[in-house]
Design a protein around this motif. Structure first.
Motif, PDB file in Angstrom:
ATOM      1  N   ARG A  79     -22.469  35.549  34.815  1.00 23.95           N
ATOM      2  CA  ARG A  79     -23.309  34.257  34.636  1.00 23.95           C
ATOM      3  C   ARG A  79     -22.146  33.065  34.155  1.00 23.95           C
ATOM      4  O   ARG A  79     -21.798  32.900  32.782  1.00 23.95           O
ATOM      5  CB  ARG A  79     -24.345  34.528  33.331  1.00 23.95           C
ATOM      6  CG  ARG A  79     -25.361  34.945  33.757  1.00 23.95           C
ATOM      7  CD  ARG A  79     -26.669  35.252  32.829  1.00 23.95           C
ATOM      8  NE  ARG A  79     -27.143  33.858  32.222  1.00 23.95           N
ATOM      9  CZ  ARG A  79     -27.833  33.161  32.594  1.00 23.95           C
ATOM     10  NH1 ARG A  79     -28.517  33.567  33.740  1.00 23.95           N
ATOM     11  NH2 ARG A  79     -28.227  32.189  32.088  1.00 23.95           N
TER      12      ARG A  79
ATOM     13  N   PHE B 235     -29.833  33.543  44.274  1.00 19.58           N
ATOM     14  CA  PHE B 235     -29.057  33.135  43.144  1.00 19.58           C
ATOM     15  C   PHE B 235     -27.870  32.312  43.588  1.00 19.58           C
ATOM     16  O   PHE B 235     -27.848  31.657  44.131  1.00 19.58           O
ATOM     17  CB  PHE B 235     -28.781  34.379  42.392  1.00 19.58           C
ATOM     18  CG  PHE B 235     -29.793  35.354  42.127  1.00 19.58           C
ATOM     19  CD1 PHE B 235     -30.987  34.670  41.395  1.00 19.58           C
ATOM     20  CD2 PHE B 235     -29.683  36.829  42.073  1.00 19.58           C
ATOM     21  CE1 PHE B 235     -32.276  35.706  41.209  1.00 19.58           C
ATOM     22  CE2 PHE B 235     -30.926  37.442  41.803  1.00 19.58           C
ATOM     23  CZ  PHE B 235     -31.977  36.948  41.183  1.00 19.58           C
TER      24      PHE B 235
ATOM     25  N   SER C   8     -32.510  37.612  35.459  1.00 19.99           N
ATOM     26  CA  SER C   8     -31.882  36.095  35.340  1.00 19.99           C
ATOM     27  C   SER C   8     -30.819  35.534  36.255  1.00 19.99           C
ATOM     28  O   SER C   8     -30.530  36.503  37.134  1.00 19.99           O
ATOM     29  CB  SER C   8     -31.174  36.401  33.937  1.00 19.99           C
ATOM     30  OG  SER C   8     -30.183  37.204  33.994  1.00 19.99           O
ATOM     31  N   GLY C   9     -30.600  34.251  36.423  1.00 22.49           N
ATOM     32  CA  GLY C   9     -29.674  33.858  37.481  1.00 22.49           C
ATOM     33  C   GLY C   9     -28.193  34.295  37.254  1.00 22.49           C
ATOM     34  O   GLY C   9     -27.790  34.817  36.197  1.00 22.49           O
ATOM     35  N   ARG C  10     -27.483  34.464  38.384  1.00 26.58           N
ATOM     36  CA  ARG C  10     -26.303  35.136  38.569  1.00 26.58           C
ATOM     37  C   ARG C  10     -25.474  34.419  39.744  1.00 26.58           C
ATOM     38  O   ARG C  10     -26.223  34.147  40.632  1.00 26.58           O
ATOM     39  CB  ARG C  10     -26.340  36.403  38.282  1.00 26.58           C
ATOM     40  CG  ARG C  10     -27.108  37.104  39.452  1.00 26.58           C
ATOM     41  CD  ARG C  10     -27.491  38.449  39.231  1.00 26.58           C
ATOM     42  NE  ARG C  10     -28.521  38.772  38.505  1.00 26.58           N
ATOM     43  CZ  ARG C  10     -28.632  39.761  37.305  1.00 26.58           C
ATOM     44  NH1 ARG C  10     -27.531  40.754  37.584  1.00 26.58           N
ATOM     45  NH2 ARG C  10     -29.404  39.732  36.409  1.00 26.58           N
TER      46      ARG C  10
ATOM     47  N   HIS D 165     -23.564  33.056  46.377  1.00 14.41           N
ATOM     48  CA  HIS D 165     -24.943  33.575  46.556  1.00 14.41           C
ATOM     49  C   HIS D 165     -24.939  34.609  47.296  1.00 14.41           C
ATOM     50  O   HIS D 165     -23.872  34.937  47.722  1.00 14.41           O
ATOM     51  CB  HIS D 165     -25.941  32.329  46.786  1.00 14.41           C
ATOM     52  CG  HIS D 165     -25.400  31.672  47.915  1.00 14.41           C
ATOM     53  ND1 HIS D 165     -24.197  30.905  48.073  1.00 14.41           N
ATOM     54  CD2 HIS D 165     -25.688  31.464  49.264  1.00 14.41           C
ATOM     55  CE1 HIS D 165     -23.694  30.411  49.167  1.00 14.41           C
ATOM     56  NE2 HIS D 165     -24.842  30.724  49.922  1.00 14.41           N
TER      57      HIS D 165
ATOM     58  N   SER E 204     -28.019  29.452  39.269  1.00 19.70           N
ATOM     59  CA  SER E 204     -29.271  29.491  39.870  1.00 19.70           C
ATOM     60  C   SER E 204     -29.980  30.826  39.687  1.00 19.70           C
ATOM     61  O   SER E 204     -29.547  31.876  39.939  1.00 19.70           O
ATOM     62  CB  SER E 204     -29.070  29.244  41.566  1.00 19.70           C
ATOM     63  OG  SER E 204     -30.125  29.739  42.222  1.00 19.70           O
ATOM     64  N   SER E 205     -31.349  30.608  39.410  1.00 17.95           N
ATOM     65  CA  SER E 205     -32.174  31.882  39.395  1.00 17.95           C
ATOM     66  C   SER E 205     -33.262  31.777  40.660  1.00 17.95           C
ATOM     67  O   SER E 205     -34.291  32.180  40.677  1.00 17.95           O
ATOM     68  CB  SER E 205     -32.972  32.268  38.108  1.00 17.95           C
ATOM     69  OG  SER E 205     -33.220  30.883  37.851  1.00 17.95           O
ATOM     70  N   ASP E 206     -32.925  30.965  41.486  1.00 19.35           N
ATOM     71  CA  ASP E 206     -33.795  30.581  42.604  1.00 19.35           C
ATOM     72  C   ASP E 206     -33.709  31.647  43.812  1.00 19.35           C
ATOM     73  O   ASP E 206     -32.701  31.947  44.077  1.00 19.35           O
ATOM     74  CB  ASP E 206     -33.517  29.069  43.059  1.00 19.35           C
ATOM     75  CG  ASP E 206     -33.672  28.009  42.232  1.00 19.35           C
ATOM     76  OD1 ASP E 206     -34.681  28.295  41.346  1.00 19.35           O
ATOM     77  OD2 ASP E 206     -33.317  26.946  42.218  1.00 19.35           O
TER      78      ASP E 206
END
Ligand SMILES: *[C@@H]1O[C@H](CO)[C@@H](O)[C@H](O)[C@H]1NC(C)=O
Ligand SMILES: *[C@@H]1O[C@H](CO)[C@@H](O)[C@H](O)[C@H]1NC(C)=O
Length: 390
Positions: A46, A304, A25-27, A291, A316-318
């Motif tokens: 998160r 992230f 998951s995003g973080r 990030h 962001s989970s990118d």
């Protein structure tokens, strides 16, 4: 024929999904550390929801992958290893094959240790002048067995952890660095370069008043500080960013940060700032902060973090990949090729190269076949209406 092909693809995808079933998951405020073809992620928050679940996992960077859909990337979860603790805003440094996680918010000890060979997590007891709990949002560097962590909320102090003795020592000097958190730190020879950071509040971001952004350098040999003036396209502000050092190009790249959508490059020989040339558009479309950016082969992998919007913070989970193999023509890509490598800038025009053309060709064929298979799977996935990330 068509039915057979569909069946084969169906099997391939399910096989693929069953291996790489874990999707992080995003973080933000997490750590990312590369050791021997594995990019280890740990911790993170998160936003207001607290610690991100699944605190420990890695990305296998020995394989090719695409970042279009993070659920298809080769992740492996290690969170179920016994006694793994949660952290956020900690700093991580690698001593050979062991990762030390220091400070931050934590559910376990102040220092945690992860042995990437035995896959054991532990919370060692340290001694000496142990830093207090102010050590958060900091960045460490390691030289030999000494981990250097500067600062803390209001504390201008260099803290050194000797991992062989698990012993802390501290240094203060008359000339100190003013940013104490949310900066970046880079080891160059026997010096540590500190760039940006904040001064006691979120909005205390280091800014470029009077057209200069001096850089503070800590000399490891004699524990002294010096200030270097820089020139060129000096960043207007820098904090909550991520940084990567590319030794082949004598460059430090700084990625984004609070109220900041730019990538800046600092030449470590001339201390000149530039905006690096990127051939295409890509990367995050909003300000990204907290990030990580890691040099993985010929790529910077940005993971992230938090997107800043006018009214809110988005988690962001990118994953973004910047191909930095050629110094003056970076490009955004979505396919990671483990064989791609950084091109050193030739020292002289007559430099001879004796690389093995055979292995290059074999490698290229391997990647091409991989890309064709990957491409077919992607097409099939799109047909099958898989949900793409926004
Ligand atoms: C690091 O060493 C190289 C080569 O000796 C030198 O050119 C460079 O200026 C040094 N960098 C710093 C920051 O001291
Ligand atoms: C660093 O950033 C955090 C939020 O991410 C903030 O709470 C903290 O105050 C900042 N540190 C300093 C010294 O400004």
């Amino acid at each position: 024929m068509n039915t057979l092909l569909s069946f084969v693809l169906f099997c391939l995808i399910n096989f693929h999904k069953s291996i790489f079933a874990f999707v992080p998951s995003g973080r933000g405020n997490h750590n990312a550390v590369l050791i021997d073809k594995r990019l280890y992620f740990h911790g993170g928050l998160r936003a207001d929801e607290g610690y991100a679940s699944y605190p420990l996992f890695y990305l296998d960077v020995s394989k090719s992958f695409t970042t279009h859909d993070i659920s298809l990337m080769p992740w492996t979860d290690l969170s179920s290893i016994s006694s793994v603790t949660y952290k956020a805003g900690a700093t991580a440094c690698v001593d050979e094959t062991t990762i030390y996680y220091i400070g931050g918010f934590h559910s376990g000890g102040f220092v945690s240790k992860f042995d990437t060979i035995s896959l054991q997590w532990s919370e060692p007891t340290t001694s000496g002048s142990i830093p207090r709990e102010y050590m958060k949002y900091d960045h460490c560097v390691i030289l030999g067995h000494n981990i250097y962590v500067y600062g803390g909320y209001t504390v201008h102090q260099m803290n050194i952890l000797d991992t062989s003795k698990l012993l802390w020592s501290t240094f203060t000097s008359s000339l100190i660095y003013s940013g104490t958190q949310n900066y970046s730190a880079t080891l160059l020879n026997d010096s540590i370069l500190y760039i940006g950071g904040t001064f006691g509040s979120y909005d205390g971001c280091q800014t470029n008043s009077n057209q200069e952004l001096p850089i503070s350098i800590f000399n490891i040999n004699d524990n002294t500080w010096r200030i270097v003036t820089t020139s060129g396209q000096i960043p207007t502000r820098k904090c909550h960013h991520a940084s990567v050092y590319i030794p082949q190009h004598n460059r430090i790249l700084l990625f984004y940060g609070a109220d900041d959508i730019t990538i800046n490059s600092l030449d470590t020989l001339t201390f000149t700032w530039t905006i690096p040339v990127i051939l295409n558009s890509g990367g995050p479309l909003r300000c990204l902060e907290d990030h990580t950016a890691t040099l993985v082969g010929a790529y910077v992998l940005i993971a992230f973090g938090y997107y800043q919007t006018d009214e809110d913070v988005l988690i962001s989970s990118d994953i973004f990949l910047l191909d930095v193999s050629r110094k003056d023509s970076y490009k955004w890509v979505t396919i990671y090729d483990p064989i791609n490598s950084i091109q050193p800038v030739p020292a002289s025009p007559t430099s001879t190269s004796n690389f093995n053309i055979g292995s290059v060709i074999t490698g290229t064929i391997g990647v091409t076949i991989g890309m064709i298979i990957g491409g077919v799977i992607m097409i099939f996935l799109n047909r099958a209406n898989y949900i793409r990330l926004p």
